[in-house]
Write an enzyme that holds these catalytic residues in place. Structure first.
Site, short mmCIF file in Angstrom:
data_model
loop_
_atom_site.label_atom_id
_atom_site.label_comp_id
_atom_site.label_asym_id
_atom_site.label_seq_id
_atom_site.Cartn_x
_atom_site.Cartn_y
_atom_site.Cartn_z
N GLY A 1 0.87 -1.17 0.00
CA GLY A 1 0.00 0.00 0.00
C GLY A 1 0.91 1.22 0.00
N GLY B 1 16.55 8.80 -12.05
CA GLY B 1 16.75 9.76 -10.95
C GLY B 1 15.48 10.49 -10.57
N ASP C 1 13.17 -6.20 -7.57
CA ASP C 1 11.73 -5.91 -7.49
C ASP C 1 11.59 -4.40 -7.26
OD1 ASP C 1 9.07 -5.64 -6.86
OD2 ASP C 1 9.04 -7.15 -5.27
N ASP D 1 7.63 5.00 -3.41
CA ASP D 1 7.16 5.27 -2.05
C ASP D 1 8.35 5.41 -1.10
OD1 ASP D 1 4.56 4.86 -2.99
OD2 ASP D 1 4.63 2.72 -2.54
O1 RIB Z 1 3.62 1.64 -4.78
C1 RIB Z 1 3.60 0.26 -4.55
C2 RIB Z 1 2.32 -0.15 -3.90
O2 RIB Z 1 1.25 0.11 -4.80
C3 RIB Z 1 2.21 -1.61 -3.56
O3 RIB Z 1 2.72 -1.92 -2.29
C4 RIB Z 1 0.72 -1.90 -3.73
O4 RIB Z 1 0.07 -2.22 -2.54
C5 RIB Z 1 0.14 -0.64 -4.37
O5 RIB Z 1 -0.53 0.14 -3.48
#
Ligand code: RIB
Length: 293
Positions: free
Chosen positions: A38, A211, A232, A238
């Site tokens: 998430g 970048g 991966d 995030d």
């Molecule tokens: O940005 C990656 C995330 O996007 C994953 O962890 C998945 O849950 C989605 O929300």
């Protein structure tokens, strides 16, 4: 000073494939794993592991106790999660041999935030809690921005997944907009203008192996990506955002925050999973000193 993250929480079902299936094609996977993910949870964990304080406000279903425990183990205060009568959000993720991914999400409990919950969290925030963070994986995004701005917070908005009708009305109100390459292009097309014309005060564009750049007060800070072999790439953006915000929100220099974030996401893509792959501050500092020597 804590960052208040009104953030999504997903159970990531990750299927490793040799290559992405073509439309109409069936493939057998090489492996299956379940991870915490998430965008919101990943960003909270990246903030916490980068030395920031974060309060994660969100919703999980009766099946989400495991996710709350994982957040707590990673240093995120889980005391602001509500348990609702919807299943915890989940994602189905294909990861190919190059580490690239394709993701579909099912929002579930992530769409169960309420205006009362948002208002209560903002009311009880510390005077030093200056930043609110949100993504497009929860409901109530416009209420979060409106209430946070009215209460005097700076608002960081990760416009992912990109939804033109949700994102466009918010862009001018937020203080920091974060998009990746694909979202930047979609936003420019939807808004009929270039990214540099956007009225938000600060803009962070993450470009994966190419970048990132940070636009601030008419200046553009560019940061190259560190060369690594990805396993991966899920959650790399995030990780970059959380690590950047943790450093930058503590009065850090934008250049240092960008470099720290680039190192954090470079390490993160060399490991499987999203949240589980996020490195802590010590690992990032070691990586940076190794790369400098
Ligand atoms: O940005 C990656 C995330 O996007 C994953 O962890 C998945 O849950 C989605 O929300």
């Amino acid at each position: 000073m804590a960052i208040i993250n009104f953030g999504s929480i997903n159970i990531d079902h990750v299927y490793r494939v040799a290559r992405m299936p073509a439309p109409g094609e069936t493939l057998t996977v090489k492996s299956y794993d379940r991870f915490l993910g998430g965008k919101g949870a990943n960003q909270s964990i990246a903030i916490a592991k980068s030395g920031g304080l974060v309060r994660h406000v969100g919703a999980i279903g009766p099946d989400g106790g495991w996710a709350a425990e994982k957040l707590q183990e990673a240093g995120v205060d889980p005391g602001h999660l509500t348990v609702v009568d919807e299943p915890t959000g989940h994602a189905v993720i294909l990861v190919d041999d190059a580490g690239e991914n394709q993701i579909v999400i099912c929002a579930g409990a992530n769409r169960c935030l309420t205006i009362d919950q948002i208002a209560a969290e903002l009311d009880t925030a510390n005077a030093e809690d200056k930043w609110v963070l949100l993504q497009n994986e929860t409901n109530c995004t416009s209420d979060i921005v409106r209430c946070a701005k009215a209460a005097g917070f700076r608002v960081a908005y990760s416009a992912a997944p990109f939804v033109a009708e949700e994102t466009l009305p918010l862009v001018d109100s937020v203080d920091l907009l974060i998009v990746n390459d694909v979202e930047a292009k979609a936003l420019a097309v939807a808004g009929g203008s270039s990214m540099s014309d956007m009225a938000c005060a600060e803009l962070l564009i993450t470009r994966g192996e190419h970048g990132a750049e940070f636009h601030h007060s008419g200046s553009i800070f560019k940061q190259a990506a560190f060369g690594v072999t990805p396993v991966d790439t899920t959650g790399a953006g995030d990780t970059f955002l959380g690590a950047f915000l943790a450093r930058y929100s503590q009065g850090g220099d934008a250049g240092e925050a960008l470099q720290f974030a680039a190192a954090a996401s470079a390490i993160q893509v060399t490991r499987p999973g999203a949240a589980d792959a996020i490195p802590d501050e010590g690992e990032v500092m070691n990586f940076l000193s190794e790369r400098k020597s």
